[in-house]
Design a protein around this motif. Structure first.
Motif, short mmCIF file in Angstrom:
data_model
loop_
_atom_site.label_atom_id
_atom_site.label_comp_id
_atom_site.label_asym_id
_atom_site.label_seq_id
_atom_site.Cartn_x
_atom_site.Cartn_y
_atom_site.Cartn_z
N ARG A 317 9.12 0.26 -2.03
CA ARG A 317 8.60 -0.90 -2.76
C ARG A 317 7.53 -0.42 -3.75
O ARG A 317 6.71 0.45 -3.41
CB ARG A 317 8.00 -1.89 -1.77
N GLU A 319 5.72 -2.78 -6.57
CA GLU A 319 5.62 -4.01 -7.36
C GLU A 319 4.46 -3.93 -8.35
O GLU A 319 3.48 -3.20 -8.14
CB GLU A 319 5.41 -5.20 -6.42
N LYS A 497 6.24 -7.71 2.55
CA LYS A 497 6.10 -8.49 1.32
C LYS A 497 4.65 -8.77 0.95
O LYS A 497 4.37 -9.34 -0.10
CB LYS A 497 6.87 -9.81 1.46
#
Length: 556
Positions: A317, A319, A497
Motif C-alpha cells: 500500500r 497512498e 486501511k
C-alpha cells in the motif's frame, strides 16, 4: 564396495559420531557449528558427507545470513536465486562442508505453518523454478540436498501426523517441485518426519523407490531428517532409505545383527553405500579453484543479501497524502522520523531452529534507518509507553512502525515429539518406554506454557498490542509507514486501511535494516510480489489443525 570391510560398509549408512558424543557437542557448541560428517573412510580417501543446513545461508561457522526463502520467493527472480546459491555454496565449501541441505521446497498449504519462511510459496511451478535455481548455484561448489520429502507442512504435528493424499494431488501439487530440483542435479533428498498414506516418509517405499528412483530416475542418495527421521532401521534400507542422520543411532545398534540373521541382505547395504559414495566421487571429480578463507560473509555476499532483501520486499500500500505518495521518503526534506515498535532495534532474522545462520553482525531496521537518515532526528519508542510513542509520532515528519513476529511466534519446534519417536531415536537407557513417555510429557508441558520457541502460528493477525500501536501511531501522524516482519501472510483487515503505506519486509536477513531503509528512501525498488494468496479472513483458507493426528490433502 569390494575394497571395504563389512564394518566399513555399514559405517557408510549413518553419521560418524556416537549418539551421546554428538548430542553433547550439539548442546555445548550449538547446532551444526561444524559440518556433520557421515560415512568418512580415511583409509580409502572417502571424505564422507559433510553436511551444512540452510536455507537462509550456511549454518556452519559464521556466514552470510540472506533473507529467508519466502522473501526470495517474493522476488520471483531465479537468476538472483542462482547467484545466492553460488554464494552459499562458496561459503559452505570454504568452511569444510561438501553438502548443503537447504533447498527447501515444501509447498505452503496454509500460511500458519511455522516453517513457511523456509520455502518459496504455494505454487509448485514457482517452487520448482526457484529451488532448481538455488540448486544450480550451490552445485558449483558443493552437493545439494532437497527437503523435506514429502508433504511436510505442519510443524507442531510433524512427528506424528499421517497425511492422506491421492495420486492426482500428489503428482500434480505436492511433488512436481521436488522433481524439478532433482532434474537440476540435486545429489541428495532428505525425507520428512511425517507419515504419508500410512507409512513414515523415512521408510516409505512408494516415495523413496517407486516414485523417486523408478519413476523419476533419481540416482543420488536419500538421508533421514535429523534424530527422529527413522522408525525402522532394518526395513527402511529395502524401502530406499540410504543414510541415517546425524549420529550413529538405530542402524549402528541393529544392522549388524540383522545382517547376520538374514533380515538385511548385503546387497541392500552395498546398494545404499554405493549411492552415497558415488555422489561424493562425482562431486570430487569436478575441479574447483581454491577459495579464500574470508569468503564467508564477505562484502560482496553482504551486498547481495542487501539487494535480495529489497528485491523481495512487497509494497502492499502506498497512498497519497496531500497529493503525494508517502513513499519514498525524501531524505532532503524529512528532518525527523519516529521509529516505533518493539522489533525495531532487534536483530530479527527468523527462526532459531536448524535454519538459523550465525552472521558476524545484523543490521536492525532502526540502525538502517538511522544510517540512511544521518542528518535527521530519528527517535525510537518500543511502544510500551503509549503516550510517549504517540507524542513522538505526532512531532515527527514521518512515522515508521516495525511490527510482526519473531522466532517465538513461528519457526521450527519440537513440541510434538511423541514417546515412540523418542524411544526409537535414543540408545539405552533413554529409550526405555517410561523415560520416553516422561520426556515427551515434559516437552508437551513446556510447549503449552510457551517455553519452547516456534511452532505453527496461532493467529494470522499481528499481536493485539501491535495492531493497537499501529492505530495509535496512524492517528498521530498521517504519514505512517508500517513495515511488517513475517515469514508468511498476515491478515491486516483491522488496520490496513488506516495507514497510507505498508511494506512487507519478511525476515530480511543480516543486511535487512539497510534494505528496509533503501526501500523507504527510494534507493531501491521494492521488487517483490506476494508468493501466496493473502486472505482477508482466515476462514477463507483450507482446514488447518496444527495438532492433527491425520489429515487429507486435496488439490487446493
Amino acid at each position: 564396495m569390494s575394497g571395504l570391510s563389512e564394518d566399513e560398509r555399514l559405517w557408510l549408512l549413518d553419521g560418524d559420531q556416537s549418539f551421546w558424543r554428538g548430542m553433547w557437542r550439539m548442546v555445548a557448541r550449538g547446532y551444526n557449528r561444524v559440518p556433520v560428517v557421515a560415512g568418512a573412510v580415511p583409509r580409502l580417501g572417502i571424505p564422507g558427507v559433510r553436511f551444512t543446513d540452510g536455507p537462509r545461508g550456511v549454518v556452519v561457522g559464521t556466514s552470510t545470513c540472506f533473507p529467508v526463502a519466502m522473501c526470495r520467493g517474493a522476488s520471483w527472480d531465479p537468476a538472483m536465486e542462482e547467484e545466492i546459491g553460488r554464494a552459499i555454496g562458496a561459503e559452505a565449501r570454504a568452511q569444510g562442508a561438501n553438502l548443503f541441505a537447504g533447498v527447501c521446497v515444501n509447498l505452503l498449504r496454509h500460511p500458519a505453518w511455522g516453517r513457511a519462511q523456509e520455502t518459496y510459496g504455494e505454487d509448485p511451478v514457482h517452487l520448482g523454478v526457484m529451488g532448481a535455481a538455488l540448486t544450480r548455484g550451490v552445485r558449483q561448489h558443493v552437493m545439494a540436498c532437497v527437503k523435506h520429502y514429502a508433504l511436510n507442512s505442519i510443524e507442531n504435528a510433524r512427528f506424528t501426523v499421517d497425511v492422506t493424499v491421492d495420486d492426482e494431488a500428489l503428482h500434480e501439487v505436492y511433488l512436481p517441485h521436488f522433481k524439478a530440483v532433482i532434474d537440476a542435479g540435486a545429489e541428495a533428498v532428505m525425507s520428512a518426519y511425517n507419515s504419508v498414506n500410512g507409512h513414515w516418509a523415512g521408510q516409505n517405499h512408494a516415495l523413496l523407490t517407486a516414485i523417486l528412483r523408478q519413476e523419476w530416475g533419481f540416482a543420488g542418495f536419500v538421508m533421514t531428517d535429523f534424530l527422529w527421521g527413522l522408525r525402522d532401521p532394518v526395513g527402511s534400507l529395502a524401502a530406499g532409505q540410504d543414510l541415517e542422520m546425524p549420529f550413529r543411532q538405530q542402524r549402528a545398534r541393529h544392522l549388524p545383527a540383522a545382517l547376520r540373521s538374514g533380515q538385511v541382505a548385503m546387497a541392500d547395504v552395498e546398494r545404499a553405500g554405493t549411492r552415497i559414495v558415488a555422489a561424493q566421487l562425482a562431486h570430487a571429480a569436478t575441479p574447483r579453484p581454491p577459495l579464500a578463507a574470508d569468503v564467508a560473509a564477505c562484502p560482496q555476499h553482504r551486498a547481495l543479501a542487501r539487494r535480495a532483501a529489497a528485491r523481495g520486499m512487497v509494497l502492499l500500500r502506498n497512498e497519497p497524502i496531500e497529493g503525494q505518495a508517502v513513499l519514498p521518503l525524501d531524505k532532503a526534506s524529512v528532518r525527523s522520523i519516529a521509529v516505533v515498535g518493539r522489533l525495531a532495534g532487534k536483530p530479527n532474522i527468523g527462526d532459531k531452529g536448524s535454519s538459523a545462520v550465525r552472521p558476524p553482525v545484523t543490521v536492525s531496521a532502526l540502525a538502517g534507518i538511522r544510517s540512511a537518515f544521518s542528518t535527521a532526528r530519528v527517535t525510537h519508542h518500543d511502544g510500551a509507553d503509549r503516550p510517549a510513542a504517540a507524542r513522538a509520532a505526532r512531532e515527527a515528519d514521518a512515522a515508521v512502525v516495525i511490527a510482526g513476529y519473531t522466532a517465538w511466534d513461528e519457526g521450527e519446534n519440537i513440541a510434538g515429539l511423541d514417546a515412540a519417536a523418542i524411544s526409537a531415536m535414543a540408545p539405552p537407557p533413554l529409550n526405555h518406554p517410561l523415560l520416553a513417555r516422561t520426556w515427551a510429557s515434559l516437552v508437551a508441558v513446556a510447549a503449552s506454557r510457551r517455553l519452547i520457541p516456534g511452532g505453527d502460528r496461532r493467529s494470522l493477525r499481528l499481536h493485539t498490542r501491535d495492531e493497537n500501536l499501529i492505530q495509535l501511531v496512524a492517528d498521530a501522524n498521517p504519514r505512517t509507514v508500517v513495515v511488517v516482519i513475517t515469514g508468511s501472510a498476515v491478515v491486516m483487515e483491522t488496520w490496513r486501511k488506516h495507514v497510507p503505506a505498508i511494506l512487507m519486509a519478511w525476515y530480511p536477513g543480516m543486511e535487512g535494516g539497510h534494505a528496509i531503509a533503501d526501500v523507504l528512501t527510494g534507493a531501491a525498488e521494492p521488487g517483490g510480489r506476494m508468493p501466496m494468496a493473502t486472505p482477508t479472513d482466515g476462514g477463507h483458507l483450507p482446514f488447518f489443525d496444527p495438532r492433527a493426528p491425520n489429515i487429507t490433502y486435496h488439490r487446493w
